[in-house]
Enzyme design. Structure first.
Site, PDB file in Angstrom:
ATOM      1  N   LYS A   1      16.845   3.639  -0.566  1.00  0.00           N
ATOM      2  CA  LYS A   1      17.702   2.471  -0.355  1.00  0.00           C
ATOM      3  C   LYS A   1      16.998   1.194  -0.825  1.00  0.00           C
ATOM      4  O   LYS A   1      15.985   0.806  -0.251  1.00  0.00           O
ATOM      5  CB  LYS A   1      18.061   2.302   1.117  1.00  0.00           C
TER       6      LYS A   1
ATOM      7  N   GLY B   1       8.320  -3.269   3.913  1.00  0.00           N
ATOM      8  CA  GLY B   1       9.127  -4.404   4.371  1.00  0.00           C
ATOM      9  C   GLY B   1       8.434  -5.140   5.490  1.00  0.00           C
ATOM     10  O   GLY B   1       7.198  -5.155   5.571  1.00  0.00           O
ATOM     11  N   SER B   2       9.220  -5.717   6.378  1.00  0.00           N
ATOM     12  CA  SER B   2       8.652  -6.574   7.415  1.00  0.00           C
ATOM     13  C   SER B   2       7.986  -5.739   8.517  1.00  0.00           C
ATOM     14  O   SER B   2       8.382  -4.598   8.774  1.00  0.00           O
ATOM     15  CB  SER B   2       9.735  -7.458   8.022  1.00  0.00           C
ATOM     16  N   THR B   3       7.016  -6.345   9.161  1.00  0.00           N
ATOM     17  CA  THR B   3       6.318  -5.672  10.254  1.00  0.00           C
ATOM     18  C   THR B   3       7.282  -5.364  11.401  1.00  0.00           C
ATOM     19  O   THR B   3       7.203  -4.298  12.014  1.00  0.00           O
ATOM     20  CB  THR B   3       5.127  -6.530  10.720  1.00  0.00           C
TER      21      THR B   3
ATOM     22  N   GLY C   1       9.248  -2.327  10.489  1.00  0.00           N
ATOM     23  CA  GLY C   1       8.296  -1.203  10.482  1.00  0.00           C
ATOM     24  C   GLY C   1       8.057  -0.677  11.894  1.00  0.00           C
ATOM     25  O   GLY C   1       8.041   0.539  12.132  1.00  0.00           O
TER      26      GLY C   1
ATOM     27  N   GLU D   1       4.257   0.180   4.771  1.00  0.00           N
ATOM     28  CA  GLU D   1       3.536  -0.871   4.050  1.00  0.00           C
ATOM     29  C   GLU D   1       4.216  -2.168   4.448  1.00  0.00           C
ATOM     30  O   GLU D   1       5.354  -2.427   4.073  1.00  0.00           O
ATOM     31  CB  GLU D   1       3.621  -0.598   2.544  1.00  0.00           C
TER      32      GLU D   1
HETATM   33  P1  NAI Z   1      13.221  -6.322   6.114  1.00  0.00           P
HETATM   34  O1  NAI Z   1      12.059  -5.591   6.649  1.00  0.00           O
HETATM   35  O2  NAI Z   1      14.391  -6.575   7.019  1.00  0.00           O
HETATM   36  O3  NAI Z   1      13.800  -5.558   4.832  1.00  0.00           O
HETATM   37  C1  NAI Z   1      13.125  -4.558   4.100  1.00  0.00           C
HETATM   38  C2  NAI Z   1      14.034  -3.362   3.882  1.00  0.00           C
HETATM   39  O4  NAI Z   1      14.309  -2.744   5.148  1.00  0.00           O
HETATM   40  C3  NAI Z   1      15.403  -3.703   3.298  1.00  0.00           C
HETATM   41  O5  NAI Z   1      15.791  -2.667   2.410  1.00  0.00           O
HETATM   42  C4  NAI Z   1      16.306  -3.709   4.517  1.00  0.00           C
HETATM   43  O6  NAI Z   1      17.661  -3.451   4.232  1.00  0.00           O
HETATM   44  C5  NAI Z   1      15.712  -2.585   5.338  1.00  0.00           C
HETATM   45  N1  NAI Z   1      15.985  -2.640   6.775  1.00  0.00           N
HETATM   46  C6  NAI Z   1      16.274  -3.722   7.546  1.00  0.00           C
HETATM   47  N2  NAI Z   1      16.435  -3.357   8.829  1.00  0.00           N
HETATM   48  C7  NAI Z   1      16.247  -2.021   8.892  1.00  0.00           C
HETATM   49  C8  NAI Z   1      16.271  -1.055   9.944  1.00  0.00           C
HETATM   50  N3  NAI Z   1      16.518  -1.405  11.199  1.00  0.00           N
HETATM   51  N4  NAI Z   1      16.006   0.236   9.646  1.00  0.00           N
HETATM   52  C9  NAI Z   1      15.743   0.602   8.378  1.00  0.00           C
HETATM   53  N5  NAI Z   1      15.716  -0.251   7.350  1.00  0.00           N
HETATM   54  C10 NAI Z   1      15.960  -1.553   7.585  1.00  0.00           C
HETATM   55  O7  NAI Z   1      12.698  -7.688   5.524  1.00  0.00           O
HETATM   56  P2  NAI Z   1      13.519  -9.048   5.285  1.00  0.00           P
HETATM   57  O8  NAI Z   1      14.371  -9.394   6.470  1.00  0.00           O
HETATM   58  O9  NAI Z   1      14.195  -8.940   3.992  1.00  0.00           O
HETATM   59  O10 NAI Z   1      12.317 -10.095   5.194  1.00  0.00           O
HETATM   60  C11 NAI Z   1      11.769 -10.661   6.378  1.00  0.00           C
HETATM   61  C12 NAI Z   1      10.288 -10.863   6.241  1.00  0.00           C
HETATM   62  O11 NAI Z   1       9.648  -9.624   6.058  1.00  0.00           O
HETATM   63  C13 NAI Z   1       9.844 -11.697   5.057  1.00  0.00           C
HETATM   64  O12 NAI Z   1       9.902 -13.048   5.340  1.00  0.00           O
HETATM   65  C14 NAI Z   1       8.448 -11.211   4.852  1.00  0.00           C
HETATM   66  O13 NAI Z   1       7.581 -11.897   5.697  1.00  0.00           O
HETATM   67  C15 NAI Z   1       8.500  -9.756   5.265  1.00  0.00           C
HETATM   68  N6  NAI Z   1       8.603  -8.843   4.118  1.00  0.00           N
HETATM   69  C16 NAI Z   1       7.506  -8.136   3.740  1.00  0.00           C
HETATM   70  C17 NAI Z   1       7.565  -7.322   2.631  1.00  0.00           C
HETATM   71  C18 NAI Z   1       6.391  -6.554   2.155  1.00  0.00           C
HETATM   72  O14 NAI Z   1       6.335  -6.243   0.982  1.00  0.00           O
HETATM   73  N7  NAI Z   1       5.495  -6.167   2.994  1.00  0.00           N
HETATM   74  C19 NAI Z   1       8.779  -7.208   1.833  1.00  0.00           C
HETATM   75  C20 NAI Z   1       9.908  -7.936   2.348  1.00  0.00           C
HETATM   76  C21 NAI Z   1       9.779  -8.733   3.449  1.00  0.00           C
END
Ligand code: NAI
Ligand code: MG
Length: 491
Positions: A197, A249-251, A254, A271
């Site tokens: 996804k 994605g976000s902590t 995670g 990660e």
């Molecule tokens: P997010 O963690 O919500 O999104 C990352 C992925 O997870 C997206 O594909 C999203 O649709 C999916 N996702 C969201 N909620 C989920 C759930 N409950 N179960 C499974 N999958 C889910 O990150 P977001 O809201 O886009 O960004 C927020 C913060 O996260 C950013 O400001 C940044 O600090 C951090 N971040 C860190 C990343 C990294 O590479 N480590 C990448 C993106 C964001």
């Protein structure tokens, strides 16, 4: 007396060179108005017929409608992946598997220009980066893991490595195609099938990859790509037919995922966020270090989990480094991501821009001294000026929390002990950088910094052969290199 020629404008060295616009053309790309789900080798409509928009964050204009997968759609994708694993992919001789992965790598190279333009349109990153970094690296990951597919017994001698089955993979918006490659390539090389996804703000290059995979002749169901937001991700995580989850994605998310699969035998790699220390010693090559700092935090608008977001400068050179950094920031071009001269493109989404601006306010309220370059921002789209916080202190929220934008905090230090203490005093541990002329200092630091990746006299360098991953709240498991095979194997 001769009259002065006033028609030639003098070069203004303080504000940098003025470049004529050099926009990349988008004529050669083909985009659908509406994208469906890629399940079992075909594009299929979502069961409930729901769609969401993906926009160009530099123009705020809609690019396409994208299908939103619900639990039933995810279940279809998982069962296609299971069937493909049981009947075809899990049984295929490894050299045959490798041929498909090599083919995908070559096809990405052939279509790299198209991928680069779409990546920039959908996500806001400068075309120079998507063209020179994201897309070539994505192809390289497929090449690299294609090479491992038939050598797993050499990689893990006497251990009889075997695939896990179906991998559920959830990726973020900061490196959309590259993260898809990091996830899909090792999974396929080890004989697993995939349900992936992409992030809801940047689904297009993953969907283009789906078209490419269909054209490559990869057996149906080996790779399935479902689009949607958090709910779709949660449906993948919760599906009992998934053997392994790989998440970037976000902590916060995670942690949610880790909780939700506790007690199941699903394997997990995470990660997550980062807050890298970037350490400049007085004996560093200062001009190169300043370039490294700029690359470390302003590359990809700071949307990088390993961004060098906390700068530590040795006191004796702090004034000089900060002055050079400010001068360099003045020359950075912020604006149209499709322009080949642009250094800093658009922030990925309105929400992310609001998060960054909120942190800038927090930083000001905490008493940090703010410095921003004087550039003008475009009237439309989501943009943020490169920002420094001078005189930051360890207790500031902007020093402790991930901002994920072009915002750098600066602290000074006197001794190596002090900087190690400060650098490690943080919940994250993904990456770090160090600049010094002394090899011994580098070795001393690299063994004591709690970070998964440490760059010395460079920053943000990636290679498929080197493993990547974090300590502490930055997650666990490694991607890339030989290590990146392990999370997809049982022994
Ligand atoms: P997010 O963690 O919500 O999104 C990352 C992925 O997870 C997206 O594909 C999203 O649709 C999916 N996702 C969201 N909620 C989920 C759930 N409950 N179960 C499974 N999958 C889910 O990150 P977001 O809201 O886009 O960004 C927020 C913060 O996260 C950013 O400001 C940044 O600090 C951090 N971040 C860190 C990343 C990294 O590479 N480590 C990448 C993106 C964001
Ligand atoms: Mg978008």
């Amino acid at each position: 007396m001769k009259k002065k020629n006033t028609s030639v404008k003098p070069l203004n060295f303080t504000s940098g060179w003025e470049y004529a616009p050099a926009p990349e053309s988008a004529d050669h790309i083909h985009l659908e108005k509406q994208y469906e789900l890629f399940i079992d080798g075909k594009f299929v409509k979502p069961g409930k017929g729901k769609y969401f928009d993906t926009i160009n964050p530099a123009t705020e204009k809609k690019i396409a409608s994208v299908a939103e997968a619900d639990e039933q759609d995810v279940a279809k994708a998982v069962s296609a992946a299971r069937k493909a694993y049981d009947k075809v992919w899990g049984r295929m001789p490894a050299p045959e598997r490798a041929k498909y992965i090599f083919r995908i790598a070559r096809m990405i190279q052939e279509r790299s220009r198209e991928f680069a333009v779409i990546e920039t349109m959908d996500g806001g990153k400068p075309i120079r980066e998507s063209r020179d970094i994201d897309i070539p690296l994505a192809a390289n990951h497929f090449f690299y893991y294609a090479g491992w597919a038939d050598k797993l017994n050499y990689a893990f001698p006497n251990q009889q490595p075997a695939p896990l089955g179906v991998a559920g993979q959830i990726i973020p918006w900061n490196f959309p195609l590259l993260m898809a490659a990091w996830k899909i390539a090792p999974a396929l090389a080890t004989g697993n099938t995939v349900v992936l996804k992409p992030a809801e703000t940047t689904p297009l290059t993953a969907l283009k990859l789906a078209e490419l995979i269909r054209d490559s002749g990869l057996p149906d169901g080996v790779v399935n790509i479902v689009t949607g937001a958090g709910r779709t991700g949660a449906a993948i995580v919760g599906h009992p037919g998934i053997d392994k989850i790989a998440f970037t994605g976000s902590t916060d998310v995670g942690k949610l995922i880790q909780k939700s699969i506790a007690g199941t035998d699903k394997k997990l790699t995470l990660e997550l966020g980062g807050k890298a220390a970037h350490i400049i010693f007085e004996d560093a090559p200062i001009n190169q270090a300043v370039e490294g700092i700029v690359n470390g935090i302003f590359f990809n608008q700071g949307h990088v989990c390993c961004a060098g977001s906390r700068l530590f400068v040795q006191e004796s050179v702090a004034d000089m480094v900060i002055q050079k950094l400010k001068d360099r920031m003045e020359t950075l071009i912020v604006g149209d991501p499709m322009d080949k001269n642009t250094d800093i493109g658009a922030i990925n989404s309105k929400e992310q821009l609001q998060t960054i601006l909120k942190y800038i306010e927090i930083g000001k309220n905490e008493g940090g001294e703010i410095y921003q370059s004087s550039c003008a921002l475009p009237g439309k789209g989501y943009f943020c000026k490169p920002t420094l916080f001078l005189n930051s202190s360890q207790s500031h929220r902007i020093v402790q929390e991930e901002i994920f934008g072009p915002v750098l905090t600066i602290q000074t230090f006197r001794t190596i002990e002090e900087v190690i203490e400060k650098a490690n005093n943080i919940p994250y541990g993904l990456s770090a950088g160090v600049w010094t002329d002394k090899g011994s200092k580098i070795f001393n630091l690299t063994s004591r910094l709690r970070a998964g990746v440490i760059w010395a006299n460079t920053y943000n360098k990636f290679d498929p052969a080197s493993p990547f991953g974090g300590y502490k709240e930055s997650g666990f498991g490694r991607e890339g290199g030989l290590h990146g095979l392990m999370p997809y194997l049982k022994f």
